[in-house]
Scaffold this motif. Structure first.
Motif, mmCIF file in Angstrom:
data_model
loop_
_atom_site.group_PDB
_atom_site.id
_atom_site.type_symbol
_atom_site.label_atom_id
_atom_site.label_comp_id
_atom_site.label_asym_id
_atom_site.label_seq_id
_atom_site.Cartn_x
_atom_site.Cartn_y
_atom_site.Cartn_z
ATOM 1 N N ILE A 178 0.840 -1.198 0.000
ATOM 2 C CA ILE A 178 0.000 0.000 0.000
ATOM 3 C C ILE A 178 0.876 1.249 0.000
ATOM 4 C CG2 ILE A 178 -1.678 1.361 1.331
ATOM 5 C CD1 ILE A 178 -2.761 -1.276 2.439
ATOM 6 N N VAL A 179 1.914 1.228 0.831
ATOM 7 C CA VAL A 179 2.777 2.400 1.000
ATOM 8 C C VAL A 179 3.716 2.571 -0.185
ATOM 9 C CG1 VAL A 179 4.554 3.439 2.451
ATOM 10 C CG2 VAL A 179 2.633 2.254 3.507
ATOM 11 N N SER A 180 4.393 1.481 -0.587
ATOM 12 C CA SER A 180 5.346 1.585 -1.694
ATOM 13 C C SER A 180 5.570 0.227 -2.348
ATOM 14 C CB SER A 180 6.676 2.160 -1.197
ATOM 15 O OG SER A 180 7.587 2.262 -2.269
ATOM 16 N N ASP A 181 4.797 -0.045 -3.366
ATOM 17 C CA ASP A 181 4.952 -1.297 -4.098
ATOM 18 C C ASP A 181 6.321 -1.390 -4.783
ATOM 19 O OD1 ASP A 181 3.611 -3.693 -4.406
ATOM 20 O OD2 ASP A 181 2.883 -3.187 -6.399
ATOM 21 N N PRO A 182 6.852 -0.303 -5.372
ATOM 22 C CA PRO A 182 8.187 -0.390 -5.972
ATOM 23 C C PRO A 182 9.267 -0.731 -4.942
ATOM 24 C CG PRO A 182 7.035 1.539 -6.807
ATOM 25 C CD PRO A 182 6.195 0.978 -5.698
ATOM 26 N N TRP A 183 9.165 -0.169 -3.725
ATOM 27 C CA TRP A 183 10.137 -0.484 -2.672
ATOM 28 C C TRP A 183 10.084 -1.963 -2.334
ATOM 29 C CZ3 TRP A 183 9.799 -2.536 2.270
ATOM 30 C CH2 TRP A 183 10.943 -2.423 3.052
ATOM 31 N N ARG A 184 8.860 -2.514 -2.235
ATOM 32 C CA ARG A 184 8.695 -3.938 -1.958
ATOM 33 C C ARG A 184 9.348 -4.777 -3.044
ATOM 34 N NH1 ARG A 184 6.478 -8.169 -3.951
ATOM 35 N NH2 ARG A 184 5.613 -9.813 -2.650
ATOM 36 N N ASP A 185 9.109 -4.409 -4.315
ATOM 37 C CA ASP A 185 9.675 -5.166 -5.424
ATOM 38 C C ASP A 185 11.200 -5.128 -5.405
ATOM 39 O OD1 ASP A 185 7.108 -5.803 -6.231
ATOM 40 O OD2 ASP A 185 7.012 -4.217 -7.751
ATOM 41 N N ARG A 186 11.784 -3.965 -5.064
ATOM 42 C CA ARG A 186 13.244 -3.871 -4.965
ATOM 43 C C ARG A 186 13.780 -4.762 -3.850
ATOM 44 N NH1 ARG A 186 12.166 1.587 -5.685
ATOM 45 N NH2 ARG A 186 12.564 2.029 -3.480
ATOM 46 N N LYS A 187 13.092 -4.775 -2.709
ATOM 47 C CA LYS A 187 13.520 -5.611 -1.577
ATOM 48 C C LYS A 187 13.446 -7.094 -1.932
ATOM 49 C CE LYS A 187 14.772 -2.715 1.527
ATOM 50 N NZ LYS A 187 16.190 -2.692 1.925
ATOM 51 N N VAL A 188 12.381 -7.483 -2.603
ATOM 52 C CA VAL A 188 12.237 -8.886 -3.017
ATOM 53 C C VAL A 188 13.363 -9.256 -3.974
ATOM 54 C CG1 VAL A 188 10.799 -10.527 -4.295
ATOM 55 C CG2 VAL A 188 9.736 -8.963 -2.651
ATOM 56 N N ALA A 189 13.688 -8.350 -4.909
ATOM 57 C CA ALA A 189 14.768 -8.610 -5.870
ATOM 58 C C ALA A 189 16.113 -8.717 -5.158
ATOM 59 C CB ALA A 189 14.813 -7.505 -6.923
ATOM 60 N N ASN A 190 16.366 -7.856 -4.171
ATOM 61 C CA ASN A 190 17.642 -7.855 -3.447
ATOM 62 C C ASN A 190 17.777 -9.037 -2.495
ATOM 63 O OD1 ASN A 190 18.407 -5.500 -4.708
ATOM 64 N ND2 ASN A 190 17.740 -4.174 -3.048
ATOM 65 N N MET A 191 16.712 -9.342 -1.766
ATOM 66 C CA MET A 191 16.762 -10.383 -0.732
ATOM 67 C C MET A 191 16.489 -11.771 -1.287
ATOM 68 S SD MET A 191 14.553 -8.390 2.183
ATOM 69 C CE MET A 191 14.620 -9.695 3.368
ATOM 70 N N GLY A 192 15.740 -11.835 -2.355
ATOM 71 C CA GLY A 192 15.252 -13.114 -2.851
ATOM 72 C C GLY A 192 13.849 -13.348 -2.315
ATOM 73 N N GLU A 193 13.022 -13.958 -3.135
ATOM 74 C CA GLU A 193 11.617 -14.127 -2.770
ATOM 75 C C GLU A 193 11.438 -14.993 -1.525
ATOM 76 O OE1 GLU A 193 7.339 -15.189 -4.864
ATOM 77 O OE2 GLU A 193 9.169 -15.171 -6.065
ATOM 78 N N GLY A 194 12.256 -16.038 -1.401
ATOM 79 C CA GLY A 194 12.136 -16.939 -0.249
ATOM 80 C C GLY A 194 12.412 -16.240 1.070
ATOM 81 N N LEU A 195 13.506 -15.463 1.128
ATOM 82 C CA LEU A 195 13.844 -14.750 2.360
ATOM 83 C C LEU A 195 12.793 -13.692 2.671
ATOM 84 C CD1 LEU A 195 15.724 -14.228 4.708
ATOM 85 C CD2 LEU A 195 17.115 -12.760 3.210
ATOM 86 N N TRP A 196 12.340 -12.955 1.633
ATOM 87 C CA TRP A 196 11.308 -11.937 1.842
ATOM 88 C C TRP A 196 10.034 -12.562 2.414
ATOM 89 C CZ3 TRP A 196 10.463 -6.849 2.097
ATOM 90 C CH2 TRP A 196 9.137 -6.417 2.049
ATOM 91 N N LYS A 197 9.579 -13.663 1.814
ATOM 92 C CA LYS A 197 8.362 -14.313 2.292
ATOM 93 C C LYS A 197 8.543 -14.861 3.702
ATOM 94 C CE LYS A 197 6.170 -15.542 -2.084
ATOM 95 N NZ LYS A 197 5.727 -16.639 -2.969
ATOM 96 N N GLY A 198 9.743 -15.345 3.998
ATOM 97 C CA GLY A 198 10.019 -15.848 5.346
ATOM 98 C C GLY A 198 9.927 -14.747 6.392
ATOM 99 N N LEU A 199 10.567 -13.608 6.122
ATOM 100 C CA LEU A 199 10.512 -12.480 7.060
ATOM 101 C C LEU A 199 9.096 -11.929 7.178
ATOM 102 C CD1 LEU A 199 13.814 -10.594 6.155
ATOM 103 C CD2 LEU A 199 13.322 -11.862 8.253
ATOM 104 N N TYR A 200 8.429 -11.810 6.041
ATOM 105 C CA TYR A 200 7.043 -11.343 6.019
ATOM 106 C C TYR A 200 6.170 -12.246 6.897
ATOM 107 C CZ TYR A 200 2.400 -10.365 4.036
ATOM 108 O OH TYR A 200 1.067 -10.060 3.868
#
Length: 197
Positions: A19-41
């Motif tokens: 809601i706040v920043s979809d582009p920021w989320r996409d950059r974080k997913v690209a940098n961290m990897g989808e698995g790590l992002w989903k795990g932290l989420y």
């Protein structure tokens, strides 16, 4: 009340990134990897949810009453809750219901939260259900301005609608007659809430 507030902050911080920043989320997913992002989420979401449940339970021990809903509002709430489970199932079972509602899960959350605000009048209720309602409205508005990610689900069919309606109504009945009392500690069946005589 502090535990409930902390849980709400954690849970909705995780659920509001897009809601706040979809582009920021996409950059974080690209940098961290989808698995790590989903795990932290997931960890933050689960921690927030546990704190919400714990904090809400504690707040109910010493409630701050803001208003006492009349009995007829409780009956209205029970009617508003009927489509909630079919809508939740329709989010993952594409068909006409999903197409008509467009975002059936958010519609379900809004109905669920609004109905509970009608039927309950403590400060904890206002914080919990009010936050869910505001979040669902903001998320729905934000979806008009961002690209939607696909949800996992079956191929669209009329059968999905039938499953969503029958399964959803069965879940509603289970909650009214058993699960709400068992999980939440507030039984509905056999109380004046659903006694329409």
């Amino acid at each position: 009340m502090d535990i409930l507030l902390l849980g709400l902050v954690l849970f909705f911080a995780a659920h509001s990134v897009s809601i706040v920043s979809d582009p920021w989320r996409d950059r974080k997913v690209a940098n961290m990897g989808e698995g790590l992002w989903k795990g932290l989420y997931s960890l933050v979401s689960i921690a927030g949810f546990v704190l919400i449940v714990w904090g809400f339970g504690l707040a109910r021990l010493d409630p701050v009453i803001l208003y006492t809903p009349p009995e007829w509002l409780r009956r209205v709430a029970m009617v508003l809750l009927v489509p909630v489970f079919p809508l939740l199932l329709a989010a993952y079972l594409p068909g006409r219901i999903q197409a008509a509602a467009r975002h059936p899960m958010l519609a379900a959350v809004k109905l669920w939260a609004f109905a509970h605000l009608l039927a309950n009048g403590t400060l904890a209720d206002l914080l919990l259900f009010g936050t869910f309602l505001v979040w669902a409205v903001l998320d729905r508005i934000s979806m008009k301005h961002r690209i939607q990610r696909a949800l996992p689900g079956l191929p669209p069919s009329r059968t999905n609608d039938i499953i969503a309606v029958i399964g959803g109504l069965a879940l509603y009945a289970a909650f009214v007659f058993w699960l709400h009392g068992w999980l939440i500690g507030v039984p509905l069946a056999g109380t004046r809430l659903i006694n329409l005589e």
